[in-house]
Write a protein that holds these residues in place. Structure first.
Motif, mmCIF file in Angstrom:
data_model
loop_
_atom_site.group_PDB
_atom_site.id
_atom_site.type_symbol
_atom_site.label_atom_id
_atom_site.label_comp_id
_atom_site.label_asym_id
_atom_site.label_seq_id
_atom_site.Cartn_x
_atom_site.Cartn_y
_atom_site.Cartn_z
ATOM 1 N N ARG A 1 -19.690 25.658 24.652
ATOM 2 C CA ARG A 1 -20.844 25.051 25.330
ATOM 3 C C ARG A 1 -21.949 24.655 24.366
ATOM 4 O O ARG A 1 -22.875 23.948 24.758
ATOM 5 C CB ARG A 1 -21.409 26.039 26.338
ATOM 6 N N TYR A 2 -21.899 25.133 23.146
ATOM 7 C CA TYR A 2 -22.984 24.863 22.188
ATOM 8 C C TYR A 2 -22.482 24.020 21.023
ATOM 9 O O TYR A 2 -21.282 23.792 20.876
ATOM 10 C CB TYR A 2 -23.580 26.192 21.681
ATOM 11 N N GLU A 3 -23.455 23.618 20.187
ATOM 12 C CA GLU A 3 -23.085 22.712 19.094
ATOM 13 C C GLU A 3 -23.161 23.366 17.721
ATOM 14 O O GLU A 3 -23.710 22.789 16.790
ATOM 15 C CB GLU A 3 -24.008 21.491 19.110
ATOM 16 N N ALA A 4 -22.631 24.559 17.609
ATOM 17 C CA ALA A 4 -22.630 25.205 16.289
ATOM 18 C C ALA A 4 -21.574 24.515 15.423
ATOM 19 O O ALA A 4 -20.592 23.982 15.939
ATOM 20 C CB ALA A 4 -22.325 26.680 16.440
ATOM 21 N N ASP A 5 -21.809 24.561 14.141
ATOM 22 C CA ASP A 5 -20.897 23.895 13.216
ATOM 23 C C ASP A 5 -19.713 24.812 12.895
ATOM 24 O O ASP A 5 -19.641 25.417 11.832
ATOM 25 C CB ASP A 5 -21.712 23.550 11.955
ATOM 26 N N VAL A 6 -18.802 24.918 13.858
ATOM 27 C CA VAL A 6 -17.643 25.799 13.679
ATOM 28 C C VAL A 6 -16.383 24.977 13.909
ATOM 29 O O VAL A 6 -16.293 24.218 14.875
ATOM 30 C CB VAL A 6 -17.685 26.968 14.707
ATOM 31 N N GLU A 7 -15.456 25.101 13.002
ATOM 32 C CA GLU A 7 -14.211 24.358 13.156
ATOM 33 C C GLU A 7 -13.267 25.080 14.118
ATOM 34 O O GLU A 7 -12.955 26.262 13.914
ATOM 35 C CB GLU A 7 -13.552 24.203 11.791
ATOM 36 N N ILE A 8 -12.856 24.369 15.144
ATOM 37 C CA ILE A 8 -11.966 24.983 16.144
ATOM 38 C C ILE A 8 -10.579 25.141 15.529
ATOM 39 O O ILE A 8 -10.077 24.244 14.863
ATOM 40 C CB ILE A 8 -11.903 24.105 17.413
ATOM 41 N N GLU A 9 -9.999 26.314 15.722
ATOM 42 C CA GLU A 9 -8.657 26.550 15.184
ATOM 43 C C GLU A 9 -7.828 27.328 16.189
ATOM 44 O O GLU A 9 -8.271 28.357 16.708
ATOM 45 C CB GLU A 9 -8.776 27.340 13.872
ATOM 46 N N ALA A 10 -6.631 26.818 16.475
ATOM 47 C CA ALA A 10 -5.724 27.504 17.410
ATOM 48 C C ALA A 10 -5.263 28.818 16.776
ATOM 49 O O ALA A 10 -5.528 29.067 15.592
ATOM 50 C CB ALA A 10 -4.529 26.605 17.692
ATOM 51 N N LEU A 11 -4.561 29.622 17.557
ATOM 52 C CA LEU A 11 -4.078 30.907 17.046
ATOM 53 C C LEU A 11 -3.277 30.697 15.759
ATOM 54 O O LEU A 11 -2.351 29.882 15.724
ATOM 55 C CB LEU A 11 -3.194 31.581 18.104
ATOM 56 N N ILE B 1 -8.625 35.091 14.252
ATOM 57 C CA ILE B 1 -7.245 34.592 14.394
ATOM 58 C C ILE B 1 -7.186 33.393 15.343
ATOM 59 O O ILE B 1 -6.197 32.681 15.391
ATOM 60 C CB ILE B 1 -6.270 35.707 14.871
ATOM 61 N N LYS B 2 -8.253 33.183 16.092
ATOM 62 C CA LYS B 2 -8.344 32.001 16.970
ATOM 63 C C LYS B 2 -9.830 31.691 17.059
ATOM 64 O O LYS B 2 -10.619 32.529 17.512
ATOM 65 C CB LYS B 2 -7.742 32.330 18.333
ATOM 66 N N THR B 3 -10.201 30.513 16.597
ATOM 67 C CA THR B 3 -11.626 30.256 16.371
ATOM 68 C C THR B 3 -12.182 29.139 17.254
ATOM 69 O O THR B 3 -11.579 28.064 17.350
ATOM 70 C CB THR B 3 -11.843 29.882 14.884
ATOM 71 N N GLY B 4 -13.338 29.408 17.850
ATOM 72 C CA GLY B 4 -14.101 28.386 18.575
ATOM 73 C C GLY B 4 -13.473 27.957 19.892
ATOM 74 O O GLY B 4 -12.432 28.457 20.307
ATOM 75 N N GLY B 5 -14.173 27.047 20.565
ATOM 76 C CA GLY B 5 -13.668 26.489 21.819
ATOM 77 C C GLY B 5 -13.637 27.477 22.963
ATOM 78 O O GLY B 5 -12.885 27.297 23.926
ATOM 79 N N CYS B 6 -14.446 28.525 22.901
ATOM 80 C CA CYS B 6 -14.397 29.571 23.934
ATOM 81 C C CYS B 6 -15.172 29.124 25.183
ATOM 82 O O CYS B 6 -16.272 28.596 25.081
ATOM 83 C CB CYS B 6 -14.998 30.866 23.379
ATOM 84 N N PRO B 7 -14.597 29.361 26.364
ATOM 85 C CA PRO B 7 -15.261 28.930 27.600
ATOM 86 C C PRO B 7 -16.495 29.748 27.989
ATOM 87 O O PRO B 7 -17.267 29.316 28.851
ATOM 88 C CB PRO B 7 -14.166 29.099 28.663
ATOM 89 N N GLU B 8 -16.696 30.909 27.405
ATOM 90 C CA GLU B 8 -17.817 31.779 27.774
ATOM 91 C C GLU B 8 -19.147 31.224 27.226
ATOM 92 O O GLU B 8 -19.146 30.396 26.311
ATOM 93 C CB GLU B 8 -17.596 33.183 27.198
ATOM 94 N N ASP B 9 -20.257 31.717 27.758
ATOM 95 C CA ASP B 9 -21.549 31.156 27.325
ATOM 96 C C ASP B 9 -22.442 32.170 26.595
ATOM 97 O O ASP B 9 -23.679 32.065 26.660
ATOM 98 C CB ASP B 9 -22.283 30.516 28.514
ATOM 99 N N CYS B 10 -21.862 33.116 25.910
ATOM 100 C CA CYS B 10 -22.629 34.134 25.176
ATOM 101 C C CYS B 10 -23.641 33.428 24.252
ATOM 102 O O CYS B 10 -23.243 32.668 23.356
ATOM 103 C CB CYS B 10 -21.684 35.001 24.350
ATOM 104 N N ALA B 11 -24.924 33.682 24.501
ATOM 105 C CA ALA B 11 -25.980 32.882 23.865
ATOM 106 C C ALA B 11 -26.038 33.031 22.348
ATOM 107 O O ALA B 11 -26.604 32.196 21.649
ATOM 108 C CB ALA B 11 -27.326 33.259 24.477
ATOM 109 N N TYR B 12 -25.467 34.111 21.843
ATOM 110 C CA TYR B 12 -25.514 34.364 20.399
ATOM 111 C C TYR B 12 -24.348 33.719 19.652
ATOM 112 O O TYR B 12 -24.323 33.692 18.431
ATOM 113 C CB TYR B 12 -25.472 35.891 20.143
ATOM 114 N N CYS B 13 -23.360 33.224 20.408
ATOM 115 C CA CYS B 13 -22.058 33.022 19.751
ATOM 116 C C CYS B 13 -21.759 31.586 19.331
ATOM 117 O O CYS B 13 -21.731 30.668 20.158
ATOM 118 C CB CYS B 13 -20.944 33.529 20.658
ATOM 119 N N PRO B 14 -21.514 31.400 18.050
ATOM 120 C CA PRO B 14 -21.187 30.066 17.538
ATOM 121 C C PRO B 14 -19.823 29.560 18.027
ATOM 122 O O PRO B 14 -19.528 28.381 17.875
ATOM 123 C CB PRO B 14 -21.176 30.272 16.013
#
Ligand code: SAM
Ligand code: DTB
Ligand code: SF4
Length: 325
Positions: A67-77, A50-63
């Motif tokens: 902090r990382y360059e995964a190909d995920v489109e950021i989407e607001a709520l 329901i709210k995608t990407g742009g997360c401030p946390e650094d969970c190493a697994y998470c697209p």
């Protein structure tokens, strides 16, 4: 139904179960499974970001980490109507639980949280169980979610306490447990599990299960995820785990938390039908149903229908006994 559940597991005991010859382990897990659940039933949960990407946390697994360059489109709520349209589609396809995930570190009270409460009410009014995973929440927010009718809150411990800071540095293990306590105290069922395949040892996997099983109450649902390595994340180049490692993990979770629903979660797309069947035999009785997890793929619904049909498994109806135990 809670009689006979243990909360004093040791890592050595978990390890002994884990390392049991596989056919023995399956036999053990099957026995436990049959005593606590209908082995013909599988819970179908649908997942929506329901709210995608742009997360401030650094969970190493998470697209979804910013902090990382995964190909995920950021989407607001996204808005409540869109969520409910998706929930209703999932219900028509056969799902009984609708899980909504937000790439937040924690929840800020305000209009966005109020929208999430509306989503929860909406999902319930469709006759589905509702689940959200929003990051850390405080006691008051847990109370508001309970008042809105939330069935379950997902908040994973992800790995062992010892391995945690190899994966996440922006929060600690105890903060995870605090949110789980707020959820529990509010009377919402707890959905809590972890991920294998992040470079952790077998003892870390066992320690993670011990942590879950030794909580004051077992989580009502335990998602077992296999890492989906996503390019651009620190774990993007990891080899996927062997299917049989996942089978062992499911079986251990089943033996240690007999009444919980064990969900075969991320990583299912890579598994053969036979491997998935072994997971069901090991005690998995829930899956994510629908073509997408949060940002990565999941088997398509036709393939899953075929799998269930071939296996002679049926979709569990709402409020399976163990979920309310
Ligand atoms: N931001 C919230 C949080 O972390 O609690 C909720 C969403 S977060 C994406 C939910 C869970 O998805 C994580 O705890 C993790 O267990 C799982 N997850 C995320 N990325 C994954 C991946 N690449 N492979 C397997 N599981 C993953
Ligand atoms: C859980 O244990 N697994 C789900 C759900 N809870 C929220 C999430 C899996 C995410 C996999 C990676 C992705 O699709 O972004
Ligand atoms: Fe953020 Fe959750 Fe992903 Fe961690 S797992 S980066 S908290 S969305």
């Amino acid at each position: 139904m809670t009689e006979g559940l243990r909360h004093d597991w040791t890592v050595a005991e978990a390890r002994e179960i884990h390392d049991t010859p596989l056919s023995e382990l399956l036999y053990l897990a099957q026995g436990v499974h049959r005593r606590h659940h209908d082995p013909k039933q599988v819970q179908l949960c649908s997942l929506l970001s329901i709210k995608t990407g742009g997360c401030p946390e650094d969970c190493a697994y998470c697209p979804q980490s910013a902090r990382y360059e995964a190909d995920v489109e950021i989407e607001a709520l996204i808005d409540v109507e869109t969520v409910l349209a998706s929930a209703s589609e999932a219900r028509d396809a056969g799902a009984t639980r609708f899980c909504m995930g937000a790439a937040w570190r924690d929840v800020r009270s305000g209009s966005q949280f109020d929208s999430v409460l509306d989503m929860v009410r909406g999902v319930n009014s469709l006759g589905m169980e509702s689940c959200v995973t929003l990051g850390m929440i405080n006691a008051e927010q847990a109370g508001a979610l309970k008042d809105a009718g939330l069935t379950a809150y997902n908040h994973n411990i992800d790995t062992s306490r010892e391995y945690y800071d190899k994966i996440i540095t922006t929060r600690n293990f105890d903060e995870r447990l605090e949110t789980l306590a707020h959820v529990r105290e509010a009377g919402i069922t707890v959905c809590c599990g972890g991920i294998i395949g992040m470079g952790e040892s077998i003892n870390d996997r066992c320690a993670m299960l011990v942590e879950l099983a030794n909580l004051p109450r077992h989580p009502e649902s335990v998602p077992v995820n296999a890492l989906v390595p996503v390019k651009g994340t620190p774990l993007g180049d990891r080899e996927p785990v062997e299917a049989l490692e996942l089978v062992r993990m499911v079986a251990c979770a089943r033996v240690m938390m007999p009444a919980s629903v064990v969900r075969l979660s991320a990583g299912r797309s890579r598994l053969s039908e036979e491997a998935q069947m072994l997971c069901f035999m090991a005690g998995a009785n829930s899956i994510f149903f629908g073509e997408k997890l949060l940002t990565t793929g999941n088997p398509d619904t036709d393939a899953d229908r075929r799998l269930l049909e071939q296996a002679g498994l049926t979709a569990a109806s709402i409020n399976a006994e163990a979920e309310t135990a």
